[in-house]
Design a protein around this motif. Sequence first.
Motif, PDB file in Angstrom:
ATOM      1  N   LYS A 367      38.419  30.408  39.958  1.00  0.00           N
ATOM      2  CA  LYS A 367      37.689  31.235  38.993  1.00  0.00           C
ATOM      3  C   LYS A 367      38.403  32.545  38.726  1.00  0.00           C
ATOM      4  CE  LYS A 367      33.914  31.246  41.504  1.00  0.00           C
ATOM      5  NZ  LYS A 367      34.251  30.253  42.548  1.00  0.00           N
ATOM      6  N   THR A 368      38.931  33.137  39.809  1.00  0.00           N
ATOM      7  CA  THR A 368      39.556  34.448  39.675  1.00  0.00           C
ATOM      8  C   THR A 368      40.672  34.419  38.638  1.00  0.00           C
ATOM      9  OG1 THR A 368      39.176  34.604  42.033  1.00  0.00           O
ATOM     10  CG2 THR A 368      40.439  36.369  41.028  1.00  0.00           C
ATOM     11  N   HIS A 398      41.509  40.510  45.725  1.00  0.00           N
ATOM     12  CA  HIS A 398      41.685  40.388  44.273  1.00  0.00           C
ATOM     13  C   HIS A 398      42.747  41.355  43.783  1.00  0.00           C
ATOM     14  CE1 HIS A 398      38.627  37.515  43.845  1.00  0.00           C
ATOM     15  NE2 HIS A 398      37.575  38.305  43.752  1.00  0.00           N
ATOM     16  N   ASP A 462      32.268  39.495  40.663  1.00  0.00           N
ATOM     17  CA  ASP A 462      32.501  38.311  41.477  1.00  0.00           C
ATOM     18  C   ASP A 462      31.354  38.145  42.464  1.00  0.00           C
ATOM     19  OD1 ASP A 462      33.731  36.060  42.375  1.00  0.00           O
ATOM     20  OD2 ASP A 462      35.258  37.073  43.565  1.00  0.00           O
ATOM     21  N   GLU A 463      31.066  36.916  42.794  1.00  0.00           N
ATOM     22  CA  GLU A 463      29.960  36.606  43.711  1.00  0.00           C
ATOM     23  C   GLU A 463      28.702  37.307  43.249  1.00  0.00           C
ATOM     24  OE1 GLU A 463      30.380  34.299  45.756  1.00  0.00           O
ATOM     25  OE2 GLU A 463      32.563  34.214  45.679  1.00  0.00           O
TER      26      GLU A 463
HETATM   27 MG    MG Z   1      36.343  33.723  44.418  1.00  0.00          MG
END
Ligand code: MG
Length: 802
Positions: A367-368, A398, A462-463
């Motif tokens: 996804k990143t 990240h 994210d998350e």
């Molecule tokens: Mg991730």
Amino acid sequence: MKLKDIGTPVSTVAGVGPSLEKLLARLGIFTVSNLLSYWPKTWEDRTRKIPLSAWKSTSKVHTIAQVLRHDWFGFGRMRTLKIIIDDGTATAALVCFNRSFLEKSLPVGSVIAVTGRFSPRYGELQTSAFEATCLAKSASIDEFLDKPVPGSAVFPIYPLTAGLSQTQLRKIITKALKEYCKGIENELPENIIEKRGLMQKKEAVFCMHQPRDIDTAEKAKYSLIYEELYHFQETILKRSEEHRKTAEKAKKSVDGSKKTFEETLSPRQKQLLARLPFELTEDQKKVIYEMNIDIDLSNNQPDAQCGAVRESETGVLTETEAANPPVKPDEISVNKDGEQPGKNPDRTYPAQFHMARLLQGDVGSGKTLAAFFAALRTVDYGGQCVMMAPTEILARQHANNAAKLLEPLSIKVAFLTGNLKASGRSQLLSALKKGEIDIIIGTHAVFSQAVLYHDLRFVVIDEQHRFGVVQRSAILDKGRQSVVQKEKLTQGIMPRAPDFLLMSATPIPQTLAHTLFGDLDISIIKSMPAGRQPIKTYLTKEGNESRVYEAVRQELKNGHQAYFVYPLIENVDSPEDDTAEQGDTQNNMAAFNSDGGAKTAISTDGTRSTAAGGTGRSDASNAANGGQKSLKSAESMYSFLSQQVYPEFKCALIHSRTDEAEQIAALEAFRKGEIQILVATSVVEVGVDVPNATCMVIEHAERFGLAALHQLRGRVGRGSAASFCFLVYSEKLTELGKARLKVLHESTDGFYIGEEDLKLRGPGDVNGIQQSGYITLGLADPVRDKAILELARADILENLAR
Ligand code: MG
Ligand code: ADP
């Protein structure tokens, strides 16, 4: 007044001095509102007599007993009183450490009321944690046989912090209730309260803290959960309507001509694609394509004139308001509700299209990278991007990835957390404001008050399940307050809200997606990058750990690495201490706190940033602490594993209370292979990407939610080698518990696991298990409380239709 608007500092409550104030701050309690909405995690029913003979089946004995004699043991300053009592069902000892004064107040021959946790020690039933009061100095216990135990009541049990006791907290909450409770207004429409038989808000607040009986407490909780879900659904329904309208309007202009994927990419996106050492998966391409359409739409849309916005029903902004924006830029930061009291930024701006998308994809599905592609397109349009991660570890990861992948494309990447030192920080902030930084990555610090953007146009979270729903509007405003956007206002042009992308590795079952995320477009990555081997999952009963340890040893010998995960940080004696790893799993902004896993994150500007009081996931820790001293903790197992089991390998320990620098050092060493074994709590649930690690051992697996287990398992199987997950479960596993673990044994498909989790969860079945983790609310769990959620939704629609 509404409960959330009682902004009076908590220090004004009688009895709250500077030291207590500090302790309360650690729990995220700054105002009377915070204090009154600091909900108990459970209640203790002391309305019934619980005799000594029942010590095993109860957490606390609550009885009337006769004092038989006083014994003393130890010498000198260590001399300690032991009071021997009998309540007609058993004899027991009250060990009075530092409480010799009880010799006088509980004399031999007296009848006393006693409450405490008893267990057998040194051949007798003992307690050292007890409360006792004398009922009669000299009497026979027979006179009290059919009398109720004095002091009978239902007591609230709050999550605490070191140095603060239940009694202290109860006292000040009682005082605050006396002064403020009467004035609390309802936040639900009266017709709904009546129709659903809910409590008035003030009554519900009162009964959470001081219920007559357990039923009343449960009813109060139900009322508050209903209210929370009602507001949640109201927000979703309103936003989805708005999003649908703007999207319809914008999408009329979409270019329908057929192009290959490469042809649709912007210049920097093409460059990144060319540099990748692997192929994008088909699903990644599809998602990037979908986001590209959104990004084009929002960047190419004509400016909205401030005078011409009246057509929007929900977002009317008059010309005078436009000239003096109702929300002052400097007031905004991500606070508890993400909204300023009494103001709703969503409502003060006209509806213009922006991306509002949820990207779902299993752990490790890439996804990143898809998000980086979207960021590059935004940069090609001249905008800035921010990526926020819930933990410092993940944010750092990240940032490292972005530096590796994007800096060669002459993109300026920066990393910001709340811990950044002053000089570097001010330099970074000024560069950000000038537009010298293209992409900033960090923890929630990226949205704090002092952080101003030049032109923020793309936000990635994210998350997302660790992030509050309502905080979103504050983030949209962060974009509107960018230097460039604010300038537009002076020319009579509406500032634009940024595109935003929420990413989640906790797949939302179809049946829930609509209700929980009806206001978002959803993109899904289903396929995994090529070359991954499925992870083998083994279920092992407690007692057979040595076999697991041996299997892991084989992998270690072959040069691989292993994680060992435990539900607790450390073992504690006092069952009222909360040492379960809450900082990392709790369903509120605490999850963002990289400053040691305290329950509350204080954003850099000092505003409170937790959701309601932290009662959410405490079920797990509560059960974890429920007198079970045999529970293994990360700390104790670190010693055991490193000294007894694997003396030949290097181990490290991390949990949310480990010093930040140590956490980073340990992870770095693990990544480099200098350490073979990482003993941890659920801090490693997200963001640790070490392909050489092939073993994940989770002990007390039944104490983790299915989603968490799936995430944890996703830490292995990231390379091409075969990987293994060992779930060690308790002997006393219930049928339901077995069924849950079996799901994991059978499948590595996060979507399937999500659906099964939902099926297995009946209402009210959450004791000892974490919340679902799809979305973060206060008391409510939309999965557990699905029935209430649907009621609320129906009620809103019905009220709207009138
Ligand atoms: Mg991730
Ligand atoms: P997620 O956030 O969805 O859990 P990540 O973005 O962390 O997954 O990706 C997991 C790993 O897979 C990263 O190391 C990433 O570089 C790698 N990766 C991403 N896309 C691909 C692909 N198409 N092929 C091979 N590896 C990939």
